[in-house]
Design a protein around this motif. Structure first.
Motif, PDB file in Angstrom:
ATOM      1  N   PHE A 238       0.859  -1.186   0.000  1.00  0.00           N
ATOM      2  CA  PHE A 238       0.000   0.000   0.000  1.00  0.00           C
ATOM      3  C   PHE A 238       0.888   1.226   0.000  1.00  0.00           C
ATOM      4  O   PHE A 238       2.097   1.150   0.268  1.00  0.00           O
ATOM      5  CB  PHE A 238      -0.927  -0.014   1.220  1.00  0.00           C
ATOM      6  CG  PHE A 238      -2.099   0.925   1.097  1.00  0.00           C
ATOM      7  CD1 PHE A 238      -3.030   0.768   0.080  1.00  0.00           C
ATOM      8  CD2 PHE A 238      -2.269   1.976   1.994  1.00  0.00           C
ATOM      9  CE1 PHE A 238      -4.108   1.625  -0.043  1.00  0.00           C
ATOM     10  CE2 PHE A 238      -3.347   2.833   1.879  1.00  0.00           C
ATOM     11  CZ  PHE A 238      -4.270   2.661   0.852  1.00  0.00           C
ATOM     12  N   THR A 239       0.293   2.360  -0.302  1.00  0.00           N
ATOM     13  CA  THR A 239       1.068   3.605  -0.381  1.00  0.00           C
ATOM     14  C   THR A 239       1.558   4.053   0.987  1.00  0.00           C
ATOM     15  O   THR A 239       2.568   4.748   1.088  1.00  0.00           O
ATOM     16  CB  THR A 239       0.208   4.716  -1.016  1.00  0.00           C
ATOM     17  OG1 THR A 239      -1.039   4.806  -0.299  1.00  0.00           O
ATOM     18  CG2 THR A 239      -0.087   4.396  -2.482  1.00  0.00           C
ATOM     19  N   ARG A 240       0.856   3.674   2.035  1.00  0.00           N
ATOM     20  CA  ARG A 240       1.265   4.037   3.396  1.00  0.00           C
ATOM     21  C   ARG A 240       2.019   2.869   4.023  1.00  0.00           C
ATOM     22  O   ARG A 240       1.499   1.759   4.109  1.00  0.00           O
ATOM     23  CB  ARG A 240       0.049   4.409   4.253  1.00  0.00           C
ATOM     24  CG  ARG A 240      -0.655   5.689   3.809  1.00  0.00           C
ATOM     25  CD  ARG A 240      -1.772   6.074   4.766  1.00  0.00           C
ATOM     26  NE  ARG A 240      -2.863   5.112   4.745  1.00  0.00           N
ATOM     27  CZ  ARG A 240      -3.117   4.229   5.708  1.00  0.00           C
ATOM     28  NH1 ARG A 240      -2.327   4.149   6.776  1.00  0.00           N
ATOM     29  NH2 ARG A 240      -4.142   3.389   5.616  1.00  0.00           N
ATOM     30  N   ARG A 241       3.234   3.129   4.492  1.00  0.00           N
ATOM     31  CA  ARG A 241       4.073   2.070   5.058  1.00  0.00           C
ATOM     32  C   ARG A 241       3.489   1.469   6.325  1.00  0.00           C
ATOM     33  O   ARG A 241       3.773   0.325   6.660  1.00  0.00           O
ATOM     34  CB  ARG A 241       5.477   2.615   5.366  1.00  0.00           C
ATOM     35  CG  ARG A 241       6.310   2.885   4.138  1.00  0.00           C
ATOM     36  CD  ARG A 241       7.453   3.843   4.443  1.00  0.00           C
ATOM     37  NE  ARG A 241       8.344   3.356   5.487  1.00  0.00           N
ATOM     38  CZ  ARG A 241       9.485   2.728   5.258  1.00  0.00           C
ATOM     39  NH1 ARG A 241       9.875   2.506   4.020  1.00  0.00           N
ATOM     40  NH2 ARG A 241      10.242   2.324   6.250  1.00  0.00           N
ATOM     41  N   GLU A 242       2.650   2.234   7.051  1.00  0.00           N
ATOM     42  CA  GLU A 242       2.118   1.720   8.303  1.00  0.00           C
ATOM     43  C   GLU A 242       0.980   0.720   8.116  1.00  0.00           C
ATOM     44  O   GLU A 242       0.562   0.050   9.067  1.00  0.00           O
ATOM     45  CB  GLU A 242       1.639   2.872   9.201  1.00  0.00           C
ATOM     46  CG  GLU A 242       0.539   3.742   8.607  1.00  0.00           C
ATOM     47  CD  GLU A 242       1.078   4.920   7.821  1.00  0.00           C
ATOM     48  OE1 GLU A 242       0.341   5.916   7.686  1.00  0.00           O
ATOM     49  OE2 GLU A 242       2.235   4.842   7.355  1.00  0.00           O
ATOM     50  N   ALA A 243       0.438   0.608   6.908  1.00  0.00           N
ATOM     51  CA  ALA A 243      -0.628  -0.366   6.648  1.00  0.00           C
ATOM     52  C   ALA A 243      -0.106  -1.768   6.943  1.00  0.00           C
ATOM     53  O   ALA A 243       1.009  -2.124   6.568  1.00  0.00           O
ATOM     54  CB  ALA A 243      -1.104  -0.269   5.207  1.00  0.00           C
ATOM     55  N   ASN A 244      -0.908  -2.586   7.640  1.00  0.00           N
ATOM     56  CA  ASN A 244      -0.442  -3.918   8.027  1.00  0.00           C
ATOM     57  C   ASN A 244      -1.622  -4.866   8.204  1.00  0.00           C
ATOM     58  O   ASN A 244      -2.775  -4.450   8.237  1.00  0.00           O
ATOM     59  CB  ASN A 244       0.382  -3.848   9.320  1.00  0.00           C
ATOM     60  CG  ASN A 244      -0.460  -3.397  10.505  1.00  0.00           C
ATOM     61  OD1 ASN A 244      -1.040  -4.216  11.213  1.00  0.00           O
ATOM     62  ND2 ASN A 244      -0.548  -2.082  10.722  1.00  0.00           N
TER      63      ASN A 244
END
Length: 443
Positions: A238-244
């Motif tokens: 995803f574009t946001r690294r914090e997505a998990n």
């Protein structure tokens, strides 16, 4: 007009001519079970012509107004029908690449346009499909037990395991250059190993190595092998690294259940743009497939088996969503095979990428997917299968393999450890031996 003026005109023409020329800045080769793929990375679009010559057998590729800016000597030709690759200049401006072949092949070529979203440039693809000599009988395919092929009612349950991406399509890339295609192939092999140890189950790998198969081709292989379930394994980005978190998806015949599901489906469906698929290989029967799906219980089974896998994933990973999501994944559009897509985590998240790169975590993820699959089929075995026969009769048997524990076997078959001990006369001991056969009580 003076001589300097004409000199400048000639120089301008030469510069314009040079600017129009296309450069081949890289050449890559991939070997698949039934063909060899050669990919030419170009600095721009170019016309090409494909020729087949004999005595000796050669495949010739002419690329108009192009020049080669890389070496062909590093191509790995072992286990391919190609014995030698050489290049030259044709008619002063065209690039000619000659492939000497030592076996009969059917060549096909096509161009792929640059795609900014997929971050790929213009490419020229040459596929050399293996062809058996007319005098040689075709190799018999590996037999697959199906309900129609046996009247004993003991066929295996076939699980098609699809490791996403592959070949020139690496999938998502992690912070430390981890490649999705490598991680999901490792998890798929772990899952295959687990299913091979289960009597009554037979895994079949859709992709066995580092090469690309079209999304439609993956579905077709599953149908050819009479799969009872198709499981496509991926690692999200995803574009946001914090997505998990891990997720499980099924096909939607209407709309996506969330914006994230829609985004992911669009991203996964673009794999063919990177992997390289001819226009003629694209699926043009979408409407009829979706109509068939709406008339059968295939999608309902997909959701239910997906729910079993998701609940097991919850024991080893944080879930991104606590329910099976749906979107228009092209790889899941089989009208007669329950199909799910498992996103094992976000490779774009540094923490999850690091975990997904370790064998220990890959094994845990595979074990969770395996347990979910077993949960569904032990409760709802297809008619005519060995599992259905044993369910009707009561007990099952399991032969202990290296690395097994009594608690692990109990968890796999969803029975209490104490009941497993008592059923096999083990009393209070948990000591078991490789090769020992345990009777599994009916749940």
């Amino acid at each position: 007009m003076n001589r300097g003026f004409w000199a400048s005109v000639v120089l301008s023409c030469l510069c314009a001519s040079t600017a129009l020329a296309v450069e081949v800045h890289d050449v890559r080769l991939w070997r698949a079970p039934d063909h060899t793929r050669i990919v030419f990375d170009l600095t721009g679009p170019a016309e090409h012509r494909l020729l087949t010559l004999s005595n000796p057998d050669r495949i010739v590729l002419d690329v108009s107004e192009a020049s080669l800016k890389t070496s062909l000597s590093g191509l790995a030709l072992e286990n391919t029908p190609i014995s030698l690759v050489r290049s030259g200049v044709r008619e002063g401006r065209d690039l000619r690449v000659v492939f000497d072949v030592r076996a009969a092949v059917e060549p096909r070529s096509f161009a792929l346009k640059a795609n900014a979203q997929a971050q790929t440039g213009d490419r020229l693809v040459l596929d050399l499909y293996d062809r058996k000599p007319a005098s040689s009988p075709a190799a018999a395919p590996e037999p697959v037990k199906t309900a129609a092929a046996t009247d004993r009612g003991n066929r295996d349950i076939i699980i098609a395991i699809d490791a996403g991406h592959g070949g020139e399509d690496p999938g998502a890339i992690g912070p430390n250059r981890q490649r999705e295609k490598d991680i999901v192939l490792a998890i798929s092999r772990e899952l295959e190993s687990l299913l091979k140890r289960d009597q009554g189950f037979r895994p079949t790998m859709i992709r066995t190595g580092d090469y690309y198969i079209s999304l439609k081709g993956r579905r077709d292989l599953a149908r050819q092998r009479h799969a009872d379930l198709f499981v496509s394994i991926h690692a999200d980005a995803f574009t946001r690294r914090e997505a998990n978190g891990a997720s499980v998806y099924a096909l939607s015949t209407r709309g996506a259940t969330s914006t994230a599901a829609s985004y992911l489906a669009q991203r996964e469906n673009e794999a063919d743009l990177i992997g390289g698929v001819r226009l003629g290989d694209k699926d043009d029967v979408l409407a009829s497939v979706l109509t068939d799906l709406s008339m059968t219980n295939t999608l309902d089974h997909s959701l239910k088996v997906g729910g079993k896998v998701l609940s097991r994933m919850d024991t080893v990973a944080r879930l991104h969503k606590r329910n099976v999501e749906q979107a228009g994944f092209a790889v899941l559009k089989s009208p007669d095979i329950p199909s799910i897509l498992v996103e094992t985590g976000f490779i774009s998240n540094p923490g999850e990428a690091q975990k997904l790169s370790t064998r220990a975590y890959q094994q845990k993820v595979a074990q969770a997917i395996h347990a979910g699959i077993r949960d569904w089929f032990l409760a709802q075995p297809p008619p005519g299968t060995l599992i259905a026969q044993r369910k009707q009769q009561g007990d099952q048997e399991y032969t202990i393999a290296r690395g097994d524990t009594l608690s692990g076997i109990a968890q796999r078959f969803n029975v209490p450890v104490r009941r497993l001990r008592e059923h096999n006369g083990l009393r209070d001991s948990s000591h078991i031996m490789v090769g020992q056969t345990l009777k599994i009580p009916a749940t």
